[in-house]
Design a protein around this motif. Structure first.
Motif, PDB file in Angstrom:
ATOM      1  N   SER A 254      -3.118  98.867   7.263  1.00  0.00           N
ATOM      2  CA  SER A 254      -4.221  99.402   7.510  1.00  0.00           C
ATOM      3  C   SER A 254      -5.382  98.091   7.757  1.00  0.00           C
ATOM      4  CB  SER A 254      -4.774 100.162   6.285  1.00  0.00           C
ATOM      5  OG  SER A 254      -4.653  99.219   5.094  1.00  0.00           O
ATOM      6  N   LEU A 255      -5.114  97.004   7.838  1.00  0.00           N
ATOM      7  CA  LEU A 255      -5.870  95.861   8.054  1.00  0.00           C
ATOM      8  C   LEU A 255      -5.586  95.081   9.013  1.00  0.00           C
ATOM      9  CD1 LEU A 255      -6.053  94.308   4.334  1.00  0.00           C
ATOM     10  CD2 LEU A 255      -8.001  95.762   5.600  1.00  0.00           C
ATOM     11  N   PRO A 256      -6.475  94.465   9.822  1.00  0.00           N
ATOM     12  CA  PRO A 256      -6.136  93.302  10.877  1.00  0.00           C
ATOM     13  C   PRO A 256      -5.663  92.133  10.441  1.00  0.00           C
ATOM     14  CG  PRO A 256      -8.688  93.398  10.591  1.00  0.00           C
ATOM     15  CD  PRO A 256      -8.043  94.413   9.636  1.00  0.00           C
ATOM     16  N   ILE A 257      -4.624  92.010  10.005  1.00  0.00           N
ATOM     17  CA  ILE A 257      -3.942  90.811   9.347  1.00  0.00           C
ATOM     18  C   ILE A 257      -2.483  90.695   9.957  1.00  0.00           C
ATOM     19  CG2 ILE A 257      -5.375  90.891   7.258  1.00  0.00           C
ATOM     20  CD1 ILE A 257      -2.812  91.984   5.886  1.00  0.00           C
ATOM     21  N   THR A 258      -2.075  89.556   9.891  1.00  0.00           N
ATOM     22  CA  THR A 258      -0.765  89.474  10.156  1.00  0.00           C
ATOM     23  C   THR A 258      -0.053  88.551   9.198  1.00  0.00           C
ATOM     24  OG1 THR A 258       0.741  88.431  12.020  1.00  0.00           O
ATOM     25  CG2 THR A 258      -1.161  87.215  11.584  1.00  0.00           C
ATOM     26  N   THR A 259       1.312  88.627   9.181  1.00  0.00           N
ATOM     27  CA  THR A 259       1.756  87.741   8.130  1.00  0.00           C
ATOM     28  C   THR A 259       2.933  86.579   8.957  1.00  0.00           C
ATOM     29  OG1 THR A 259       3.880  89.198   8.147  1.00  0.00           O
ATOM     30  CG2 THR A 259       2.198  89.641   6.511  1.00  0.00           C
ATOM     31  N   ARG A 260       3.162  85.524   8.063  1.00  0.00           N
ATOM     32  CA  ARG A 260       4.065  84.461   8.543  1.00  0.00           C
ATOM     33  C   ARG A 260       4.853  84.053   7.411  1.00  0.00           C
ATOM     34  NH1 ARG A 260       2.398  86.085  12.751  1.00  0.00           N
ATOM     35  NH2 ARG A 260       1.299  85.103  14.563  1.00  0.00           N
ATOM     36  N   VAL A 261       6.200  83.678   7.679  1.00  0.00           N
ATOM     37  CA  VAL A 261       7.012  83.134   6.828  1.00  0.00           C
ATOM     38  C   VAL A 261       6.425  81.856   5.984  1.00  0.00           C
ATOM     39  CG1 VAL A 261       9.462  81.909   6.467  1.00  0.00           C
ATOM     40  CG2 VAL A 261       9.010  83.797   8.134  1.00  0.00           C
ATOM     41  N   MET A 262       6.638  81.754   4.886  1.00  0.00           N
ATOM     42  CA  MET A 262       6.232  80.534   4.297  1.00  0.00           C
ATOM     43  C   MET A 262       6.638  79.313   4.586  1.00  0.00           C
ATOM     44  SD  MET A 262       4.023  81.345   1.879  1.00  0.00           S
ATOM     45  CE  MET A 262       3.952  79.570   0.707  1.00  0.00           C
ATOM     46  N   PRO A 263       5.914  78.282   5.276  1.00  0.00           N
ATOM     47  CA  PRO A 263       6.296  77.160   5.635  1.00  0.00           C
ATOM     48  C   PRO A 263       6.918  75.801   4.671  1.00  0.00           C
ATOM     49  CG  PRO A 263       4.069  76.984   5.753  1.00  0.00           C
ATOM     50  CD  PRO A 263       4.333  78.353   5.238  1.00  0.00           C
ATOM     51  N   VAL A 264       6.708  76.429   3.393  1.00  0.00           N
ATOM     52  CA  VAL A 264       7.212  75.576   2.191  1.00  0.00           C
ATOM     53  C   VAL A 264       7.900  76.440   1.401  1.00  0.00           C
ATOM     54  CG1 VAL A 264       4.967  74.088   2.013  1.00  0.00           C
ATOM     55  CG2 VAL A 264       5.189  76.157   0.840  1.00  0.00           C
ATOM     56  N   THR A 265       8.924  75.729   0.857  1.00  0.00           N
ATOM     57  CA  THR A 265      10.196  76.454  -0.140  1.00  0.00           C
ATOM     58  C   THR A 265       9.374  77.096  -1.329  1.00  0.00           C
ATOM     59  OG1 THR A 265      11.863  75.295   0.950  1.00  0.00           O
ATOM     60  CG2 THR A 265      12.441  76.515  -1.174  1.00  0.00           C
ATOM     61  N   MET A 266       9.341  78.224  -1.511  1.00  0.00           N
ATOM     62  CA  MET A 266       8.814  78.661  -2.953  1.00  0.00           C
ATOM     63  C   MET A 266      10.112  79.769  -3.372  1.00  0.00           C
ATOM     64  SD  MET A 266       4.953  79.796  -2.398  1.00  0.00           S
ATOM     65  CE  MET A 266       4.933  80.341  -3.995  1.00  0.00           C
ATOM     66  N   PRO A 267      10.491  79.479  -4.680  1.00  0.00           N
ATOM     67  CA  PRO A 267      11.309  80.564  -5.196  1.00  0.00           C
ATOM     68  C   PRO A 267      10.938  81.791  -5.255  1.00  0.00           C
ATOM     69  CG  PRO A 267      10.612  78.584  -6.551  1.00  0.00           C
ATOM     70  CD  PRO A 267       9.999  78.602  -5.644  1.00  0.00           C
ATOM     71  N   LYS A 268      12.010  82.837  -5.387  1.00  0.00           N
ATOM     72  CA  LYS A 268      11.435  84.308  -5.224  1.00  0.00           C
ATOM     73  C   LYS A 268      10.920  84.698  -6.738  1.00  0.00           C
ATOM     74  CE  LYS A 268      14.371  85.888  -1.543  1.00  0.00           C
ATOM     75  NZ  LYS A 268      15.451  87.016  -1.015  1.00  0.00           N
ATOM     76  N   MET A 269      10.095  85.545  -6.777  1.00  0.00           N
ATOM     77  CA  MET A 269       9.661  86.099  -8.003  1.00  0.00           C
ATOM     78  C   MET A 269      10.884  87.068  -8.388  1.00  0.00           C
ATOM     79  SD  MET A 269       6.361  88.164  -8.969  1.00  0.00           S
ATOM     80  CE  MET A 269       6.805  90.009  -8.187  1.00  0.00           C
ATOM     81  N   GLN A 270      11.123  86.957  -9.665  1.00  0.00           N
ATOM     82  CA  GLN A 270      12.225  88.063 -10.421  1.00  0.00           C
ATOM     83  C   GLN A 270      11.260  88.866 -11.310  1.00  0.00           C
ATOM     84  OE1 GLN A 270      15.039  85.331 -12.224  1.00  0.00           O
ATOM     85  NE2 GLN A 270      16.401  85.927 -10.469  1.00  0.00           N
ATOM     86  N   GLN A 271      10.926  90.144 -10.852  1.00  0.00           N
ATOM     87  CA  GLN A 271      10.164  91.283 -11.598  1.00  0.00           C
ATOM     88  C   GLN A 271      11.056  91.895 -12.430  1.00  0.00           C
ATOM     89  OE1 GLN A 271       7.195  91.047 -11.805  1.00  0.00           O
ATOM     90  NE2 GLN A 271       5.998  92.792 -11.381  1.00  0.00           N
ATOM     91  N   CYS A 272      10.615  91.741 -13.939  1.00  0.00           N
ATOM     92  CA  CYS A 272      11.352  92.411 -14.790  1.00  0.00           C
ATOM     93  C   CYS A 272      10.634  93.299 -15.669  1.00  0.00           C
ATOM     94  CB  CYS A 272      11.741  91.159 -15.846  1.00  0.00           C
ATOM     95  SG  CYS A 272      12.907  89.933 -15.205  1.00  0.00           S
ATOM     96  N   VAL A 273      11.487  94.206 -16.369  1.00  0.00           N
ATOM     97  CA  VAL A 273      10.677  94.920 -17.600  1.00  0.00           C
ATOM     98  C   VAL A 273      11.403  94.513 -18.635  1.00  0.00           C
ATOM     99  CG1 VAL A 273      12.865  96.772 -17.198  1.00  0.00           C
ATOM    100  CG2 VAL A 273      10.633  97.233 -18.226  1.00  0.00           C
TER     101      VAL A 273
END
Length: 307
Positions: A254-273
């Motif tokens: 819904s917005l005039p934006i675009t995404t790009r792959v991160m150029p730096v290595t970042m760990p994935k977030m592990q979402q928990c309950v």
């Protein structure tokens, strides 16, 4: 009922007084008259041989003895609620139970719509109270003020059980007319750009935490409390936002934006309950946990269909 000469009915009043730090608010919380609460406080002062609450200027403050009692009394009541007052069976289709969840606006926008949709089919009478994340969320859990926390694994308490729901990556978000769109997003261009970052409440966003661990210092030109808002705030600028990938893809519809792959290595977030250790055998909590896992599948199925 008394235990070591203490009327156990007074524990509920004591918990309310220690939490609310005021007679009128405590009385309102547990539906007592102000005079009845004042009487309860007088009896508690006599038993503990301590003022517990003292008037300081226009407000009341806890004594050091009361501060020491605060968590212990709440823990006792949570144990009673989990082991004695809890219903032995939970039938979703017949329940009107209220579940209190601490969630971020990221979780609110990505996962919770699917949770509520599935719950409405399985248990239309069940209700949800979705509360904002706070610093030290385990304290809210331990005080019985939330049934479940939905938080990154890195922020989970080691004192209570948890399980992972899903993993989430991060991506760069840009205005689709930004001068950064046409070229490859390198680490140098990423670090040289101005950034929109998230500072949720009095805590720290996981992306910032990762950046600090990597020793990377971004040039922050705007900060916000909401995980969704950076997608809106980069529009019309040449700034970059680092966002959760699922949330960024949702915003891009819904917005005039675009995404790009991160150029730096970042760990994935592990979402928990996470839930209180005393409530592992609570059938309602077990149902809510299974509902969350089912909602994750629905969330990603809907995301794949929209891609």
């Amino acid at each position: 009922m008394r235990f070591n000469k203490l009327d156990l009915n007074l524990l509920v009043a004591l918990d309310a007084l220690l939490t609310e730090e005021g007679i009128s608010r405590a009385a309102e919380k547990i539906h007592l008259s102000q005079s009845a609460m004042s009487n309860a406080l007088a009896r508690l002062r006599e038993y503990f041989d301590d003022e517990l609450l003292v008037q300081v200027g226009r407000k009341m403050e806890l004594t050091s003895r009361a501060e020491g009692l605060k968590d212990a009394v709440r823990d006792i009541l949570v144990r009673v609620d989990a082991t004695v007052a809890a219903q032995p069976q939970f039938v979703p289709s017949q329940s009107n139970r209220l579940f209190r969840l601490l969630v971020s606006d990221y979780t609110m926008m990505t996962l919770m719509p699917h949770v509520l949709e599935l719950a409405y089919r399985q248990a239309p009478g069940v209700r949800f109270d979705l509360r904002p994340q706070v610093s030290n969320p385990q304290r809210v859990l331990e005080r019985g003020e939330a049934d479940l926390l939905i938080i990154p694994k890195d922020f989970c308490s080691t004192e209570h059980p948890s399980e992972m729901l899903f993993e989430e990556s991060f991506c760069c978000v840009l205005w689709n007319q930004s001068n950064l769109v046409g070229d490859d997003m390198t680490a140098e261009r990423y670090m040289a750009a101005g950034h929109v970052v998230v500072h949720p409440g009095d805590g720290i966003a996981l992306a910032d935490w990762f950046m600090q661990r990597l020793g990377m210092l971004r040039r922050v030109e705007a900060s916000t409390f909401s995980f969704l808002s950076p997608a809106h705030l980069v529009v019309g600028t040449h700034r970059i936002a680092t966002m959760h990938t699922r949330l960024a893809r949702q915003a891009a519809r819904s917005l005039p934006i675009t995404t790009r792959v991160m150029p730096v290595t970042m760990p994935k977030m592990q979402q928990c309950v996470q839930w209180h250790k005393h409530r592992t055998s609570d059938q309602g909590i077990a149902w809510a946990r299974s509902l969350l896992k089912e909602a994750v599948l629905a969330m990603d199925s809907a995301s794949d269909a929209a891609a």
